[in-house]
Motif scaffolding. Structure first.
Motif, PDB file in Angstrom:
ATOM      1  N   CYS A 196       0.843  -1.193   0.000  1.00 56.51           N
ATOM      2  CA  CYS A 196       0.000   0.000   0.000  1.00 56.51           C
ATOM      3  C   CYS A 196       0.882   1.249   0.000  1.00 56.51           C
ATOM      4  N   ILE A 197       0.590   2.185  -0.895  1.00 58.36           N
ATOM      5  CA  ILE A 197       1.286   3.473  -0.938  1.00 58.36           C
ATOM      6  C   ILE A 197       0.404   4.485  -0.218  1.00 58.36           C
ATOM      7  N   MET A 198       0.844   5.008   0.926  1.00 60.43           N
ATOM      8  CA  MET A 198       0.032   5.967   1.661  1.00 60.43           C
ATOM      9  C   MET A 198      -0.296   7.174   0.787  1.00 60.43           C
ATOM     10  N   GLY A 199      -1.577   7.541   0.768  1.00 66.46           N
ATOM     11  CA  GLY A 199      -2.020   8.664  -0.054  1.00 66.46           C
ATOM     12  C   GLY A 199      -2.631   8.225  -1.367  1.00 66.46           C
ATOM     13  N   LYS A 200      -2.451   6.956  -1.725  1.00 59.92           N
ATOM     14  CA  LYS A 200      -3.062   6.423  -2.940  1.00 59.92           C
ATOM     15  C   LYS A 200      -4.171   5.442  -2.550  1.00 59.92           C
TER      16      LYS A 200
END
Length: 438
Positions: free
Chosen positions: A258-262
């Motif tokens: 998981c990419i934080m903000g996406k």
């Protein structure tokens, strides 16, 4: 089959509070006549008024127990100043006896209220049945009636008050098994990052295999989310991070990141960010909680690496996400492996062991046996080094100075760590966490 009965006398009408002995006697008489709930543990929940001088509520209510000798041996009176305190105490009694199916006998007006308390303090392990307790004030008697239709949902402000009451009570409980302890790596610079690996001490979880700082709740375990939240609050307070900006991976034993903000995936075992003040976490109870830090680009990550995730390359997937999203240089990324089951204890079936043997024969001991010993830490290191992480930038149990070692075997240290391998299905969970300081 019902295993316990809970009689809720907590909020009787004011004109009946002084005649609680008679009310309890009538209730017990009714229960004893019900063959379906004749031989069970019975808990009576009532209100202790603030400033009450009563020291022994059981003795105070003794007149109501006369004639119920067989029932008396299985009956306990729980008095407390709040419903949360009384119900949580009863939960402890149920857990001591491993009871899960409970009949609740209570005034109709308390049903919706009680359901909210139960939803917060219990998990899906428990099953509750409800029966109405009709209070007839003119003759001061109690009668068990057939359940009425479902009441209306409580107003949101009432639910909020219950949540606040529960939270205040849990915050008042003492820490168990000693003070909260956090393990930290000397590899990760503490002027840039806040990080650590939790142990099992300093929380409020009381069930032996979950005691005391359990940090994961599920429908299969007896620790409710509110208890885990309180354990997390205590950890955050001690470590210095904001529990409201806390993000834990959604374990799938795979390699999604998981990419934080996406857009957040439904499940992922790795998570990365370059946002300050956001704490990332990965659980572990034999699986490896892995932390990643790039002090140059100021980015960090966390991953959960069990044997499946290790084979699928979840650690390198997390590294690659930091490189592609934040422009990190592979040579700058630091990786620390937290407490996890060691090659001294961990076994897998021969078919699964073959995959580790292909990575490196040294990852498997007694390879020809039906269940060889596996070193998932060594496999993780090898895959990281092959991917471009510098050997000196990886900390695991191969560290030269053992005084700096934080990659302990979870199965070997029951006083310090939880272990699924050791404790079975009702196991607790520790975490590795990391954030970029403001």
């Amino acid at each position: 089959m019902v295993e316990a009965v809970l009689i809720d006398l907590f909020s009787l009408p004011a004109n009946l509070q002084n005649n609680i002995q008679g009310l309890l006697h009538n209730t017990l008489e009714t229960i004893e006549k019900c063959s379906s709930i004749h031989a069970l543990c019975v808990y009576v929940m009532c209100c202790r008024r603030q400033g009450s001088e009563r020291k022994d509520e059981q003795e105070f209510l003794f007149p109501a127990l006369r004639g119920f000798q067989s029932l008396n041996r299985r009956l306990e009176v729980i008095c407390a100043q709040t419903t949360a305190a009384a119900l949580y105490t009863i939960k402890q009694r149920l857990d001591e006896k491993d009871l899960s199916i409970i009949k609740v006998i209570l005034p109709t007006i308390r049903r919706d209220l009680m359901k909210v308390y139960i939803d917060h303090l219990f998990t899906a392990v428990y099953q509750f049945e409800f029966e109405d307790l009709q209070v007839v004030s003119d003759c001061e008697s109690l009668q068990i009636s057939e359940p009425q239709h479902e009441g209306q949902t409580l107003p949101s402000q009432d639910v909020a008050l219950i949540q606040s009451e529960i939270q205040m009570y849990l915050e008042s409980l003492p820490s168990l098994k000693g003070e909260l302890t956090i393990l930290r790596s000397s590899l990760i610079p503490d002027d840039i990052f806040l990080h650590g690996f939790t142990t099992r001490t300093g929380g409020i979880s009381y069930i032996p295999t979950l005691s005391s700082c359990n940090l994961f709740s599920s429908c299969k375990r007896r620790d409710p989310q509110v208890v885990v939240k309180e354990n997390l609050r205590r950890l955050a307070n001690d470590a210095g991070f904001n529990p409201e900006a806390f993000h834990r991976v959604k374990v799938d034993h795979a390699n999604a990141v998981c990419i934080m903000g996406k857009t957040e995936p439904d499940n992922y075992d790795g998570i990365v960010t370059n946002q300050k003040g956001v704490t990332l976490a990965a659980p572990g109870a034999d699986c490896i909680p892995v932390l990643f830090a790039d002090p140059v680009r100021k980015a960090c990550g966390a991953a959960h690496s069990g044997w499946k995730g290790t084979l699928l390359g979840v650690s390198m997937a997390t590294v690659n996400a930091m490189v592609s999203e934040y422009g990190c240089n592979m040579k700058d990324i630091l990786v620390v492996l937290g407490p996890s089951v060691g090659p001294c204890c961990y076994k897998l079936p021969h078919e699964s062991a073959k995959e580790f043997h292909r990575i490196d024969p040294k990852c498997v001991r007694l390879f020809d046996s039906a269940n060889p010993y596996i070193d998932i830490r060594r496999a993780t290191r090898i895959l990281l080094e092959r991917g471009g992480i510098l050997p000196k930038n990886i900390q695991d149990d191969s560290i030269t100075d053992q005084n700096q070692n934080i990659t302990f075997c979870t199965a070997c240290h029951p006083d310090k760590f939880y272990s699924h391998f050791r404790d079975g299905t009702n196991f607790g969970t520790q975490i590795g966490f990391i954030s970029i300081k403001d």
